[in-house]
Design a protein around this motif. Structure first.
Motif, PDB file in Angstrom:
ATOM      1  N   SER A   1      39.672  31.237  26.873  1.00  0.00           N
ATOM      2  CA  SER A   1      39.460  32.688  26.968  1.00  0.00           C
ATOM      3  C   SER A   1      40.438  33.341  27.930  1.00  0.00           C
ATOM      4  O   SER A   1      40.645  34.554  27.877  1.00  0.00           O
TER       5      SER A   1
ATOM      6  N   ARG B   1      44.535  32.819  26.284  1.00  0.00           N
ATOM      7  CA  ARG B   1      44.973  33.735  25.228  1.00  0.00           C
ATOM      8  C   ARG B   1      45.335  35.132  25.754  1.00  0.00           C
ATOM      9  O   ARG B   1      45.808  35.982  24.990  1.00  0.00           O
ATOM     10  N   LEU B   2      45.132  35.386  27.050  1.00  0.00           N
ATOM     11  CA  LEU B   2      45.411  36.719  27.609  1.00  0.00           C
ATOM     12  C   LEU B   2      46.887  36.875  27.957  1.00  0.00           C
ATOM     13  O   LEU B   2      47.558  35.895  28.289  1.00  0.00           O
ATOM     14  N   PRO B   3      47.388  38.121  27.941  1.00  0.00           N
ATOM     15  CA  PRO B   3      48.760  38.349  28.410  1.00  0.00           C
ATOM     16  C   PRO B   3      48.827  38.270  29.938  1.00  0.00           C
ATOM     17  O   PRO B   3      47.831  38.500  30.624  1.00  0.00           O
ATOM     18  N   ALA B   4      50.022  37.954  30.442  1.00  0.00           N
ATOM     19  CA  ALA B   4      50.262  38.045  31.892  1.00  0.00           C
ATOM     20  C   ALA B   4      50.507  39.510  32.242  1.00  0.00           C
ATOM     21  O   ALA B   4      51.033  40.248  31.404  1.00  0.00           O
ATOM     22  N   PRO B   5      50.131  39.964  33.433  1.00  0.00           N
ATOM     23  CA  PRO B   5      49.555  39.177  34.524  1.00  0.00           C
ATOM     24  C   PRO B   5      48.031  39.072  34.484  1.00  0.00           C
ATOM     25  O   PRO B   5      47.465  38.450  35.371  1.00  0.00           O
ATOM     26  N   LEU B   6      47.370  39.648  33.454  1.00  0.00           N
ATOM     27  CA  LEU B   6      45.903  39.600  33.445  1.00  0.00           C
ATOM     28  C   LEU B   6      45.408  38.154  33.491  1.00  0.00           C
ATOM     29  O   LEU B   6      44.437  37.848  34.190  1.00  0.00           O
TER      30      LEU B   6
ATOM     31  N   PHE C   1      45.578  36.961  37.030  1.00  0.00           N
ATOM     32  CA  PHE C   1      44.531  37.568  37.865  1.00  0.00           C
ATOM     33  C   PHE C   1      43.161  36.937  37.582  1.00  0.00           C
ATOM     34  O   PHE C   1      42.360  36.755  38.490  1.00  0.00           O
ATOM     35  N   ARG C   2      42.914  36.632  36.290  1.00  0.00           N
ATOM     36  CA  ARG C   2      41.620  36.019  35.955  1.00  0.00           C
ATOM     37  C   ARG C   2      41.537  34.603  36.502  1.00  0.00           C
ATOM     38  O   ARG C   2      40.458  34.146  36.893  1.00  0.00           O
TER      39      ARG C   2
ATOM     40  N   LEU D   1      42.863  33.639  39.255  1.00  0.00           N
ATOM     41  CA  LEU D   1      42.600  33.788  40.693  1.00  0.00           C
ATOM     42  C   LEU D   1      41.104  33.873  40.992  1.00  0.00           C
ATOM     43  O   LEU D   1      40.661  33.516  42.086  1.00  0.00           O
ATOM     44  N   ARG D   2      40.330  34.327  40.026  1.00  0.00           N
ATOM     45  CA  ARG D   2      38.882  34.435  40.288  1.00  0.00           C
ATOM     46  C   ARG D   2      38.268  33.075  40.634  1.00  0.00           C
ATOM     47  O   ARG D   2      37.264  33.012  41.354  1.00  0.00           O
TER      48      ARG D   2
ATOM     49  N   ILE E   1      54.484  34.634  35.505  1.00  0.00           N
ATOM     50  CA  ILE E   1      54.812  35.880  36.213  1.00  0.00           C
ATOM     51  C   ILE E   1      56.290  36.248  36.042  1.00  0.00           C
ATOM     52  O   ILE E   1      56.648  37.426  36.033  1.00  0.00           O
TER      53      ILE E   1
ATOM     54  N   ASN F   1      58.246  39.832  36.764  1.00  0.00           N
ATOM     55  CA  ASN F   1      58.689  40.101  38.129  1.00  0.00           C
ATOM     56  C   ASN F   1      59.238  38.793  38.698  1.00  0.00           C
ATOM     57  O   ASN F   1      58.486  37.983  39.252  1.00  0.00           O
TER      58      ASN F   1
ATOM     59  N   ALA G   1      58.626  38.091  42.467  1.00  0.00           N
ATOM     60  CA  ALA G   1      57.254  37.667  42.787  1.00  0.00           C
ATOM     61  C   ALA G   1      57.036  36.212  42.386  1.00  0.00           C
ATOM     62  O   ALA G   1      56.390  35.441  43.112  1.00  0.00           O
TER      63      ALA G   1
ATOM     64  N   ARG H   1      42.174  38.540  46.522  1.00  0.00           N
ATOM     65  CA  ARG H   1      42.796  38.722  45.204  1.00  0.00           C
ATOM     66  C   ARG H   1      43.708  39.944  45.199  1.00  0.00           C
ATOM     67  O   ARG H   1      44.783  39.920  44.593  1.00  0.00           O
TER      68      ARG H   1
ATOM     69  N   MET I   1      47.655  40.052  44.206  1.00  0.00           N
ATOM     70  CA  MET I   1      48.141  41.073  43.262  1.00  0.00           C
ATOM     71  C   MET I   1      49.285  41.884  43.886  1.00  0.00           C
ATOM     72  O   MET I   1      50.245  42.256  43.201  1.00  0.00           O
TER      73      MET I   1
ATOM     74  N   MET J   1      51.567  40.995  45.722  1.00  0.00           N
ATOM     75  CA  MET J   1      52.851  40.290  45.654  1.00  0.00           C
ATOM     76  C   MET J   1      53.664  40.746  44.434  1.00  0.00           C
ATOM     77  O   MET J   1      54.870  40.549  44.382  1.00  0.00           O
ATOM     78  N   LEU J   2      52.987  41.351  43.464  1.00  0.00           N
ATOM     79  CA  LEU J   2      53.666  41.828  42.250  1.00  0.00           C
ATOM     80  C   LEU J   2      54.125  43.286  42.361  1.00  0.00           C
ATOM     81  O   LEU J   2      54.535  43.888  41.354  1.00  0.00           O
TER      82      LEU J   2
ATOM     83  N   LEU K   1      38.358  44.883  37.437  1.00  0.00           N
ATOM     84  CA  LEU K   1      38.458  43.526  36.881  1.00  0.00           C
ATOM     85  C   LEU K   1      37.206  42.725  37.228  1.00  0.00           C
ATOM     86  O   LEU K   1      36.628  42.058  36.364  1.00  0.00           O
TER      87      LEU K   1
ATOM     88  N   GLU L   1      34.452  41.087  34.816  1.00  0.00           N
ATOM     89  CA  GLU L   1      34.117  39.656  34.850  1.00  0.00           C
ATOM     90  C   GLU L   1      32.602  39.451  34.966  1.00  0.00           C
ATOM     91  O   GLU L   1      32.040  38.564  34.317  1.00  0.00           O
TER      92      GLU L   1
ATOM     93  N   TRP M   1      48.372  47.232  33.664  1.00  0.00           N
ATOM     94  CA  TRP M   1      47.422  46.124  33.854  1.00  0.00           C
ATOM     95  C   TRP M   1      46.027  46.545  33.363  1.00  0.00           C
ATOM     96  O   TRP M   1      45.326  45.764  32.719  1.00  0.00           O
TER      97      TRP M   1
ATOM     98  N   GLN N   1      45.788  46.234  29.677  1.00  0.00           N
ATOM     99  CA  GLN N   1      45.495  44.851  29.251  1.00  0.00           C
ATOM    100  C   GLN N   1      43.999  44.549  29.393  1.00  0.00           C
ATOM    101  O   GLN N   1      43.397  43.912  28.520  1.00  0.00           O
TER     102      GLN N   1
ATOM    103  N   GLU O   1      41.128  43.629  26.446  1.00  0.00           N
ATOM    104  CA  GLU O   1      40.273  42.449  26.498  1.00  0.00           C
ATOM    105  C   GLU O   1      38.788  42.830  26.471  1.00  0.00           C
ATOM    106  O   GLU O   1      37.964  42.135  25.865  1.00  0.00           O
TER     107      GLU O   1
END
Lengths: 237, 237
Positions: free
Chosen positions: A37, A40-45, A48-49, A51-52, A143, A147, A150, B81, B85, B87-88, B182, B186, B220, B223, B227
């Motif tokens: 799940s 399949r997401l694009p970066a940077p999402l 970020f997910r 990182l959770r 990333i 960027n 980064a 988090r 983030m 950093m981008l 985000l 989640e 972002w 995106q 989702e």
């Protein structure tokens, strides 16, 4: 196994044990540990997910010793306090305090995917570092098209830390130990105060005190040792 | 009340309500909210121990809506988090990404002492900001004799954020909202997946989406919106 279940994708729905079971060590890849799940997401999402998982994973050392799951700190809790401590890096030694903070922010970031492995886990230190390194490569590659600076910062600061390659990295290595010793002490005080269960026994963790080398961090440790004496003496009667 | 009980000093042993009750608003001071067991410590140990309250305090918004205390993120989880983030931050706009990360690290730091007040609390926004500002002054004053550059960094980056005074501060303001959106999403996915209770209702939190201004953070968000459509459509049958 390729990818992971889509259920409960917000929570880590795979365990370190499952990763270890997953064929032989050399086959481990970040994409086998990250849920479909998120893959399949694009970066940077996607990044970020991932990182959770640093929020949802509590540090293994505390859980293994019986600290309650509600009060056990997360991996990001640990990196956060280290990063603020890093702001106190001494400029007179030409330490770049902002860079120290960034190193603190990324030094355990790979654990989002690899998990917080301890010496008690069957994964050996070499394989642990290999997994963390290829995870950081994978994340930086995600990333980079967006960027490149980064991506380089993420990977370079991580590698500096891993290799103790710069004065900043070596300072942050000491912060990692000091923050751990402080948190150990705080849980020990919680036990004294009846907030954590008396069965939580962490005294052997204090052995890390001997590994701190930087004079400033040694001073901080000395303050902590003084306070330990006060608290444990007051509670020894 | 001067100071707080020494019992359970590792855990926040005072509540926002107690602070509010504590005489009239204008009398609130950081030293009335920090436990005596920390006030008596030398700096920087006192500062580091105060930072722990960012780990032990879960963000009020989630708790108020019934997210479980074990999975509710801490204040430091949120800032962590955001800092990664940051950093981008796009260098082509002359945004200093390391400075953005530092701003993210300090922007809610005063909540260690003030608590995570929400619009539902009786403390008004002006008094909230006053408490946070004098807390940051207090903390910077503790650090200044040891490291004046670090004290200035702590306070200046906080004030820049509060006043939206620089492009970096404005970028991080958007990160604050995006990270919140985000995390809201989640938790909503966790509800869909049966990990959080169905009574957890957060949809009104998504109103913050309209406040995001920076084009990159808007990308972002786009995106994230895509989702959300995928997940909520798949689960609406």
């Amino acid at each position: 196994m390729v990818g992971n279940s889509d259920t409960a994708d917000g929570i880590r729905d795979f365990t370190i044990t499952e990763n270890i079971k997953d064929g032989d060590d050399s086959k481990w890849k970040p994409t086998t540990a990250i849920p479909d799940s998120i893959l399949r997401l694009p970066a940077p999402l996607s990044f970020f997910r991932i990182l959770r998982f640093l929020k949802t994973q509590k540090r293994t050392g505390w859980l293994d010793r019986g600290v309650s799951a509600t009060t056990a700190e997360s991996i990001s809790d640990h990196m956060y306090r280290m990063a603020v401590m890093a702001m106190l890096a001494p400029a007179e030694e030409n330490l770049d305090s902002r860079k120290c903070a960034i190193i603190a922010l990324v030094h355990d970031l790979a654990e989002a995917v690899v998990g917080d492995l301890t010496p008690d886990d069957p994964v050996g230190p070499d394989e642990k570092h290999r997994r963390e390194r290829i995870t950081m490569e994978y994340l930086a590659d995600q990333i980079r098209p967006l960027n490149s600076a980064a991506a380089d910062e993420l990977y370079t600061c991580y590698m500096e830390y891993e290799n103790s390659a710069t004065p900043e990295a070596r300072f942050v290595k000491d912060l990692d130990k000091f923050e751990f010793l402080l948190q150990t002490t705080e849980y020990q005080f919680d036990v004294l105060n009846g907030v954590e269960d008396k069965s939580v026994e962490l005294s052997d963790f204090m052995a890390a005190r001997s590994k701190i080398k930087h004079p400033l961090v040694k001073q901080w440790l000395s303050q902590l040792e003084d306070e330990r004496k006060v608290m444990f003496t007051a509670n020894s009667t």
